[in-house]
Design a protein around this motif. Structure first.
Motif, PDB file in Angstrom:
ATOM      1  N   VAL A  17     -51.875 -21.371 -11.612  1.00 27.79           N
ATOM      2  CA  VAL A  17     -50.550 -22.122 -11.518  1.00 27.79           C
ATOM      3  C   VAL A  17     -49.585 -21.344 -10.748  1.00 27.79           C
ATOM      4  CG1 VAL A  17     -48.731 -23.077 -12.817  1.00 27.79           C
ATOM      5  CG2 VAL A  17     -51.050 -23.507 -13.619  1.00 27.79           C
ATOM      6  N   ILE A  18     -48.956 -21.743  -9.651  1.00 31.86           N
ATOM      7  CA  ILE A  18     -47.977 -21.041  -9.060  1.00 31.86           C
ATOM      8  C   ILE A  18     -46.725 -21.718  -8.825  1.00 31.86           C
ATOM      9  CG2 ILE A  18     -49.673 -20.211  -7.414  1.00 31.86           C
ATOM     10  CD1 ILE A  18     -48.719 -22.175  -5.234  1.00 31.86           C
ATOM     11  N   GLY A  19     -46.387 -23.075  -9.495  1.00 31.34           N
ATOM     12  CA  GLY A  19     -45.286 -23.656  -9.683  1.00 31.34           C
ATOM     13  C   GLY A  19     -45.060 -25.006 -10.140  1.00 31.34           C
ATOM     14  N   MET A  20     -43.982 -25.716  -9.945  1.00 30.82           N
ATOM     15  CA  MET A  20     -43.543 -27.034 -10.499  1.00 30.82           C
ATOM     16  C   MET A  20     -43.050 -27.690  -9.187  1.00 30.82           C
ATOM     17  SD  MET A  20     -44.742 -27.394 -13.193  1.00 30.82           S
ATOM     18  CE  MET A  20     -44.189 -28.853 -14.025  1.00 30.82           C
ATOM     19  N   PHE A  21     -43.298 -28.969  -9.048  1.00 31.75           N
ATOM     20  CA  PHE A  21     -42.621 -29.808  -8.088  1.00 31.75           C
ATOM     21  C   PHE A  21     -42.260 -30.991  -8.584  1.00 31.75           C
ATOM     22  CE2 PHE A  21     -42.625 -32.620  -4.287  1.00 31.75           C
ATOM     23  CZ  PHE A  21     -42.155 -31.898  -3.346  1.00 31.75           C
ATOM     24  N   SER A  22     -41.161 -31.378  -8.525  1.00 31.25           N
ATOM     25  CA  SER A  22     -40.494 -32.407  -9.340  1.00 31.25           C
ATOM     26  C   SER A  22     -39.817 -33.565  -8.207  1.00 31.25           C
ATOM     27  CB  SER A  22     -39.160 -31.913 -10.102  1.00 31.25           C
ATOM     28  OG  SER A  22     -38.146 -31.639  -9.397  1.00 31.25           O
ATOM     29  N   GLU A  23     -39.255 -34.685  -9.009  1.00 25.97           N
ATOM     30  CA  GLU A  23     -38.770 -35.784  -8.084  1.00 25.97           C
ATOM     31  C   GLU A  23     -37.622 -35.233  -7.349  1.00 25.97           C
ATOM     32  OE1 GLU A  23     -39.765 -39.394 -11.245  1.00 25.97           O
ATOM     33  OE2 GLU A  23     -38.086 -38.018 -11.628  1.00 25.97           O
ATOM     34  N   ARG A  24     -37.004 -34.401  -8.198  1.00 23.16           N
ATOM     35  CA  ARG A  24     -35.697 -33.818  -7.564  1.00 23.16           C
ATOM     36  C   ARG A  24     -35.967 -33.042  -6.310  1.00 23.16           C
ATOM     37  NH1 ARG A  24     -31.686 -31.171 -12.271  1.00 23.16           N
ATOM     38  NH2 ARG A  24     -32.680 -29.161 -11.098  1.00 23.16           N
ATOM     39  N   ASP A  25     -37.214 -32.345  -6.210  1.00 22.00           N
ATOM     40  CA  ASP A  25     -37.742 -31.801  -5.201  1.00 22.00           C
ATOM     41  C   ASP A  25     -38.019 -32.553  -3.936  1.00 22.00           C
ATOM     42  OD1 ASP A  25     -37.592 -28.945  -6.303  1.00 22.00           O
ATOM     43  OD2 ASP A  25     -39.580 -29.603  -7.091  1.00 22.00           O
ATOM     44  N   VAL A  26     -38.657 -33.699  -4.522  1.00 23.25           N
ATOM     45  CA  VAL A  26     -38.835 -34.730  -3.239  1.00 23.25           C
ATOM     46  C   VAL A  26     -37.464 -35.158  -2.590  1.00 23.25           C
ATOM     47  CG1 VAL A  26     -39.643 -37.111  -2.803  1.00 23.25           C
ATOM     48  CG2 VAL A  26     -40.848 -35.556  -4.441  1.00 23.25           C
ATOM     49  N   VAL A  27     -36.481 -35.608  -3.374  1.00 24.59           N
ATOM     50  CA  VAL A  27     -35.370 -35.889  -2.876  1.00 24.59           C
ATOM     51  C   VAL A  27     -34.699 -34.924  -1.986  1.00 24.59           C
ATOM     52  CG1 VAL A  27     -32.736 -36.388  -3.574  1.00 24.59           C
ATOM     53  CG2 VAL A  27     -34.959 -37.275  -4.542  1.00 24.59           C
ATOM     54  N   ALA A  28     -34.597 -33.576  -2.460  1.00 19.81           N
ATOM     55  CA  ALA A  28     -34.457 -32.393  -1.493  1.00 19.81           C
ATOM     56  C   ALA A  28     -34.965 -32.268  -0.367  1.00 19.81           C
ATOM     57  CB  ALA A  28     -34.231 -31.147  -2.298  1.00 19.81           C
ATOM     58  N   VAL A  29     -36.332 -32.438  -0.317  1.00 21.94           N
ATOM     59  CA  VAL A  29     -37.019 -32.420   1.019  1.00 21.94           C
ATOM     60  C   VAL A  29     -36.453 -33.485   1.895  1.00 21.94           C
ATOM     61  CG1 VAL A  29     -39.322 -32.589   1.963  1.00 21.94           C
ATOM     62  CG2 VAL A  29     -39.050 -31.288  -0.156  1.00 21.94           C
ATOM     63  N   ILE A  30     -36.218 -34.643   1.580  1.00 25.99           N
ATOM     64  CA  ILE A  30     -35.955 -35.682   2.436  1.00 25.99           C
ATOM     65  C   ILE A  30     -34.496 -35.659   2.712  1.00 25.99           C
ATOM     66  CG2 ILE A  30     -35.261 -38.235   2.296  1.00 25.99           C
ATOM     67  CD1 ILE A  30     -37.968 -38.779   0.473  1.00 25.99           C
ATOM     68  N   ALA A  31     -33.636 -35.333   2.054  1.00 23.99           N
ATOM     69  CA  ALA A  31     -32.381 -34.956   2.223  1.00 23.99           C
ATOM     70  C   ALA A  31     -32.300 -33.947   3.364  1.00 23.99           C
ATOM     71  CB  ALA A  31     -31.578 -34.461   1.080  1.00 23.99           C
ATOM     72  N   GLU A  32     -33.059 -32.847   3.468  1.00 22.27           N
ATOM     73  CA  GLU A  32     -33.265 -31.830   4.409  1.00 22.27           C
ATOM     74  C   GLU A  32     -33.608 -31.909   5.505  1.00 22.27           C
ATOM     75  OE1 GLU A  32     -34.151 -28.132   2.136  1.00 22.27           O
ATOM     76  OE2 GLU A  32     -32.521 -28.260   0.792  1.00 22.27           O
ATOM     77  N   HIS A  33     -34.733 -32.843   5.550  1.00 20.52           N
ATOM     78  CA  HIS A  33     -35.800 -32.745   6.599  1.00 20.52           C
ATOM     79  C   HIS A  33     -36.156 -34.234   6.949  1.00 20.52           C
ATOM     80  CE1 HIS A  33     -36.808 -28.501   6.239  1.00 20.52           C
ATOM     81  NE2 HIS A  33     -37.106 -28.849   4.734  1.00 20.52           N
ATOM     82  N   GLY A  34     -35.470 -35.079   6.381  1.00 22.60           N
ATOM     83  CA  GLY A  34     -35.907 -36.654   6.744  1.00 22.60           C
ATOM     84  C   GLY A  34     -37.165 -37.096   6.364  1.00 22.60           C
ATOM     85  N   THR A  35     -37.524 -38.011   6.751  1.00 22.94           N
ATOM     86  CA  THR A  35     -38.806 -38.569   6.278  1.00 22.94           C
ATOM     87  C   THR A  35     -40.060 -37.811   6.738  1.00 22.94           C
ATOM     88  OG1 THR A  35     -38.820 -40.297   7.836  1.00 22.94           O
ATOM     89  CG2 THR A  35     -38.264 -40.975   5.955  1.00 22.94           C
ATOM     90  N   GLY A  36     -39.749 -36.967   7.819  1.00 23.59           N
ATOM     91  CA  GLY A  36     -40.676 -36.209   8.192  1.00 23.59           C
ATOM     92  C   GLY A  36     -41.067 -35.063   7.391  1.00 23.59           C
ATOM     93  N   GLY A  37     -40.204 -34.621   6.482  1.00 22.94           N
ATOM     94  CA  GLY A  37     -40.512 -33.719   5.529  1.00 22.94           C
ATOM     95  C   GLY A  37     -41.703 -34.175   4.479  1.00 22.94           C
ATOM     96  N   LEU A  38     -41.982 -35.588   4.593  1.00 18.64           N
ATOM     97  CA  LEU A  38     -43.078 -36.004   3.519  1.00 18.64           C
ATOM     98  C   LEU A  38     -44.338 -35.309   3.854  1.00 18.64           C
ATOM     99  CD1 LEU A  38     -42.054 -39.583   3.131  1.00 18.64           C
ATOM    100  CD2 LEU A  38     -41.746 -37.801   1.384  1.00 18.64           C
TER     101      LEU A  38
END
Length: 138
Positions: free
Chosen positions: A50-71
């Motif tokens: 186990v190396i971490g957690m990835f949450s809904e808030r992380d998804v929002v941050a990725v899209i806010a920072e990188h646009g849909t290309g972040g997906l």
């Protein structure tokens, strides 16, 4: 009250490999009806670390920072280090403090190097509410 006391009430564990994409993580959270996934090194195998957690808030941050290309980016790029975790013998108060200090809402529960669950702020709040209702009913 201890973390182990409330693990039975938490949803099943949902894990993802660190090399999988943000899109896969988002779809997995949606399909599993969970707010976060446990990130394992490379694969979802229960033997992978186990190396971490990835949450809904992380998804929002990725899209806010990188646009849909972040997906299309890898989950590993967005998990914070070092891993913040607890064990089933920790008190709920200690874990609640840990979450507040790190600004997180989900913590993997690791006993003797083995992932045994995830505790969320909602789990803690629910446990406190149920305990209060039980005391008031008595």
């Amino acid at each position: 009250m201890y973390v182990g006391d409330i693990l039975r009430n938490s949803p099943h564990l949902v894990t993802i490999g660190s090399n999988e994409t943000v899109s896969i993580a988002a779809n997995l959270m949606y399909a599993s009806n969970v707010g976060a996934v446990v990130v394992r090194s490379v694969s979802r195998s229960k033997d992978a670390a186990v190396i971490g957690m990835f949450s809904e808030r992380d998804v929002v941050a990725v899209i806010a920072e990188h646009g849909t290309g972040g997906l299309a980016m890898k989950v590993a790029q967005f998990i914070s280090r070092p891993l913040v975790s607890c064990n089933s013998q920790d008190t709920l108060a200690d874990v609640e403090h840990l979450m507040g200090r790190h600004g997180i809402r989900h913590v993997p529960v690791i006993d003797n190097g083995r992932l045994v669950g995830v505790v969320s702020m909602r789990d803690i709040t629910t446990a406190y509410d149920e305990a209060t209702c039980a005391v008031q009913a008595a």
